[in-house]
Scaffold this motif. Structure first.
Motif, PDB file in Angstrom:
ATOM      1  N   ALA A   1       0.830  -1.207   0.000  1.00  0.00           N
ATOM      2  CA  ALA A   1       0.000   0.000   0.000  1.00  0.00           C
ATOM      3  C   ALA A   1       0.861   1.253   0.000  1.00  0.00           C
ATOM      4  N   ALA A   2       0.265   2.333  -0.478  1.00  0.00           N
ATOM      5  CA  ALA A   2       0.827   3.670  -0.311  1.00  0.00           C
ATOM      6  C   ALA A   2      -0.033   4.408   0.706  1.00  0.00           C
ATOM      7  N   ARG A   3       0.556   5.394   1.378  1.00  0.00           N
ATOM      8  CA  ARG A   3      -0.183   6.207   2.339  1.00  0.00           C
ATOM      9  C   ARG A   3       0.158   7.670   2.132  1.00  0.00           C
ATOM     10  N   LEU A   4      -0.779   8.528   2.535  1.00  0.00           N
ATOM     11  CA  LEU A   4      -0.573   9.966   2.529  1.00  0.00           C
ATOM     12  C   LEU A   4      -0.587  10.472   3.965  1.00  0.00           C
ATOM     13  N   TRP A   5       0.307  11.434   4.252  1.00  0.00           N
ATOM     14  CA  TRP A   5       0.454  11.965   5.599  1.00  0.00           C
ATOM     15  C   TRP A   5       0.445  13.490   5.544  1.00  0.00           C
ATOM     16  N   ASP A   6      -0.036  14.098   6.627  1.00  0.00           N
ATOM     17  CA  ASP A   6       0.094  15.544   6.805  1.00  0.00           C
ATOM     18  C   ASP A   6       1.396  15.787   7.566  1.00  0.00           C
ATOM     19  N   PRO A   7       2.421  16.329   6.916  1.00  0.00           N
ATOM     20  CA  PRO A   7       3.709  16.474   7.608  1.00  0.00           C
ATOM     21  C   PRO A   7       3.694  17.520   8.716  1.00  0.00           C
ATOM     22  N   THR A   8       2.677  18.389   8.730  1.00  0.00           N
ATOM     23  CA  THR A   8       2.610  19.397   9.794  1.00  0.00           C
ATOM     24  C   THR A   8       2.060  18.811  11.090  1.00  0.00           C
ATOM     25  N   THR A   9       1.311  17.719  11.004  1.00  0.00           N
ATOM     26  CA  THR A   9       0.727  17.104  12.197  1.00  0.00           C
ATOM     27  C   THR A   9       1.240  15.691  12.446  1.00  0.00           C
ATOM     28  N   GLY A  10       1.810  15.076  11.402  1.00  0.00           N
ATOM     29  CA  GLY A  10       2.237  13.687  11.517  1.00  0.00           C
ATOM     30  C   GLY A  10       1.106  12.685  11.422  1.00  0.00           C
ATOM     31  N   GLU A  11      -0.090  13.152  11.067  1.00  0.00           N
ATOM     32  CA  GLU A  11      -1.256  12.275  11.002  1.00  0.00           C
ATOM     33  C   GLU A  11      -1.474  11.740   9.591  1.00  0.00           C
ATOM     34  N   PRO A  12      -1.991  10.507   9.464  1.00  0.00           N
ATOM     35  CA  PRO A  12      -2.347  10.006   8.126  1.00  0.00           C
ATOM     36  C   PRO A  12      -3.511  10.791   7.541  1.00  0.00           C
ATOM     37  N   VAL A  13      -3.538  10.882   6.227  1.00  0.00           N
ATOM     38  CA  VAL A  13      -4.613  11.581   5.511  1.00  0.00           C
ATOM     39  C   VAL A  13      -5.381  10.539   4.708  1.00  0.00           C
ATOM     40  N   GLY A  14      -6.633  10.328   5.067  1.00  0.00           N
ATOM     41  CA  GLY A  14      -7.444   9.357   4.353  1.00  0.00           C
ATOM     42  C   GLY A  14      -7.021   7.928   4.638  1.00  0.00           C
ATOM     43  N   ARG A  15      -7.566   7.034   3.867  1.00  0.00           N
ATOM     44  CA  ARG A  15      -7.283   5.609   4.044  1.00  0.00           C
ATOM     45  C   ARG A  15      -6.052   5.228   3.222  1.00  0.00           C
ATOM     46  N   PRO A  16      -5.450   4.066   3.520  1.00  0.00           N
ATOM     47  CA  PRO A  16      -4.345   3.592   2.685  1.00  0.00           C
ATOM     48  C   PRO A  16      -4.780   3.429   1.229  1.00  0.00           C
ATOM     49  N   LEU A  17      -3.853   3.666   0.307  1.00  0.00           N
ATOM     50  CA  LEU A  17      -4.125   3.511  -1.122  1.00  0.00           C
ATOM     51  C   LEU A  17      -3.803   2.067  -1.496  1.00  0.00           C
ATOM     52  N   THR A  18      -4.840   1.276  -1.663  1.00  0.00           N
ATOM     53  CA  THR A  18      -4.666  -0.151  -1.899  1.00  0.00           C
ATOM     54  C   THR A  18      -5.144  -0.529  -3.296  1.00  0.00           C
ATOM     55  N   GLY A  19      -4.546  -1.576  -3.825  1.00  0.00           N
ATOM     56  CA  GLY A  19      -4.868  -2.043  -5.167  1.00  0.00           C
ATOM     57  C   GLY A  19      -3.706  -2.803  -5.762  1.00  0.00           C
ATOM     58  N   HIS A  20      -2.484  -2.386  -5.396  1.00  0.00           N
ATOM     59  CA  HIS A  20      -1.329  -3.170  -5.830  1.00  0.00           C
ATOM     60  C   HIS A  20      -1.361  -4.551  -5.183  1.00  0.00           C
ATOM     61  N   THR A  21      -0.798  -5.523  -5.875  1.00  0.00           N
ATOM     62  CA  THR A  21      -0.724  -6.883  -5.346  1.00  0.00           C
ATOM     63  C   THR A  21       0.718  -7.281  -5.054  1.00  0.00           C
ATOM     64  N   GLY A  22       1.559  -6.282  -4.894  1.00  0.00           N
ATOM     65  CA  GLY A  22       2.963  -6.496  -4.547  1.00  0.00           C
ATOM     66  C   GLY A  22       3.504  -5.260  -3.866  1.00  0.00           C
ATOM     67  N   TRP A  23       4.726  -5.341  -3.366  1.00  0.00           N
ATOM     68  CA  TRP A  23       5.353  -4.223  -2.673  1.00  0.00           C
ATOM     69  C   TRP A  23       5.264  -2.935  -3.482  1.00  0.00           C
ATOM     70  N   VAL A  24       5.034  -1.827  -2.820  1.00  0.00           N
ATOM     71  CA  VAL A  24       5.118  -0.518  -3.467  1.00  0.00           C
ATOM     72  C   VAL A  24       6.550  -0.009  -3.303  1.00  0.00           C
ATOM     73  N   GLU A  25       7.287   0.004  -4.400  1.00  0.00           N
ATOM     74  CA  GLU A  25       8.709   0.335  -4.389  1.00  0.00           C
ATOM     75  C   GLU A  25       8.995   1.795  -4.689  1.00  0.00           C
ATOM     76  N   ALA A  26       8.029   2.521  -5.269  1.00  0.00           N
ATOM     77  CA  ALA A  26       8.306   3.883  -5.715  1.00  0.00           C
ATOM     78  C   ALA A  26       7.036   4.714  -5.678  1.00  0.00           C
ATOM     79  N   VAL A  27       7.172   5.984  -5.311  1.00  0.00           N
ATOM     80  CA  VAL A  27       6.060   6.938  -5.372  1.00  0.00           C
ATOM     81  C   VAL A  27       6.598   8.265  -5.889  1.00  0.00           C
ATOM     82  N   ALA A  28       5.736   9.030  -6.563  1.00  0.00           N
ATOM     83  CA  ALA A  28       6.133  10.340  -7.080  1.00  0.00           C
ATOM     84  C   ALA A  28       4.899  11.197  -7.303  1.00  0.00           C
ATOM     85  N   ALA A  29       5.010  12.486  -6.992  1.00  0.00           N
ATOM     86  CA  ALA A  29       3.949  13.441  -7.303  1.00  0.00           C
ATOM     87  C   ALA A  29       3.997  13.769  -8.788  1.00  0.00           C
TER      88      ALA A  29
END
Length: 290
Positions: free
Chosen positions: A102-130
């Motif tokens: 899974a991928a996750r989104l976080w609010d870096p000003t609070t350290g809290e997760p934003v929304g639910r985990p981003l699920t759908g991949h069936t293997g390790w998430v090795e890379a993320v990019a905006a």
């Protein structure tokens, strides 16, 4: 400054103009560092994020070397990738990818997760990019051991379109490539030794796969040139950095490195920072190319 993470469990800061370390190593992780990312905040500060096999993300003040807040916990396995995600409303989120698929989104000003985990991949998430789009939206791209790249709406956390398929092995790296004509491409590098380009708006492949590397492509990065063009850099375990023209899919340069290349980052002075695997953290090489 330039940041690097290592199997020695530390993050280090460097002055890229001199190659000298800045301050003391940043310690606190209890396992290998797998990812680092600069996180610019709306208030003008820039934090440094680090991800580790210890399943946490940590935030640091790079001007003091001190931790900011508590470690971010929530990934149920090793954190493999990090990326700052600037949103149209002025906020900046932090994205992480993990061996928990899974991928996750976080609010870096609070350290809290934003929304639910981003699920759908069936293997390790090795890379993320905006991936900022010309229409003002920001997507998040994720690359996985399931051989696919997925796109997500960074504001809602919802998937955008179908998975991008074509690679025949793990996707190790993804990067946005803004072109001078206003388009945004997405580059992906893979254990299948190729780099692929995609239209980030439609999810369709662009041009032919970029071939030439003789081992896993671990890193990709956009390289804007002073003349207005944008090149694409790819780094590989074959100990080379190659440069490509994304508009033609042709290779335009190549540099040998002392070890397997695991990370690429463009510096403000127009040089490319390279992390490679022979116990030397980084090197600098000129991006002034034909």
């Amino acid at each position: 400054m330039l940041a690097s993470g290592s199997h020695d469990y530390t993050v280090r800061l460097w002055d890229p103009t001199t190659g000298e370390p800045v301050g003391k190593p940043l310690t606190g992780h209890t396992d290998s560092i797998t990812a680092v990312a600069a996180v610019p905040l709306p208030d003008g500060r820039t934090l440094l994020a680090s991800g580790s096999h210890d399943r946490t993300v940590r935030l640091w003040d790079p001007t003091t070397g001190e931790p900011v807040g508590a470690p971010l916990t929530g990934q149920s396995d090793s954190v493999q990738a990090l990326a700052a995600v600037p949103l149209p409303d002025g906020r900046t989120l932090l994205a992480s990818g993990s061996i928990d698929d899974a991928a996750r989104l976080w609010d870096p000003t609070t350290g809290e997760p934003v929304g639910r985990p981003l699920t759908g991949h069936t293997g390790w998430v090795e890379a993320v990019a905006a991936v900022p789009l010309p229409d003002g939206r920001t997507l998040l791209a994720s690359g996985s051991h399931d051989y696919t790249v997925r796109l997500w709406d960074a504001t809602t956390g919802e998937p955008v379109g179908a998975p991008l398929t074509g690679h025949t092995n793990t996707v190790q790296a993804v990067a946005a490539v803004p072109l001078p004509d206003g388009r945004t491409l997405l580059a992906s590098g893979s254990q299948d030794r190729t780099v692929r380009l995609w239209d980030a708006t439609t999810g369709e492949p662009v041009g032919k796969p970029l071939t030439g590397h003789t081992n896993t492509v671990q890193a990709v990065a956009a390289v804007p040139l002073p003349d207005g063009r944008t090149l694409l850099a790819s780094g590989s375990q074959d100990r080379t950095v190659r440069l490509w023209d994304p508009t033609t899919s042709e290779q335009v340069g190549q540099t040998e490195t002392p070890g397997s290349v695991y990370a690429l980052s463009l510096l403000p002075d127009g040089h490319l920072a390279v992390g490679y695997g022979d116990q030397v953290a980084v090197m600098r090489l000129s991006a002034d190319l034909p």
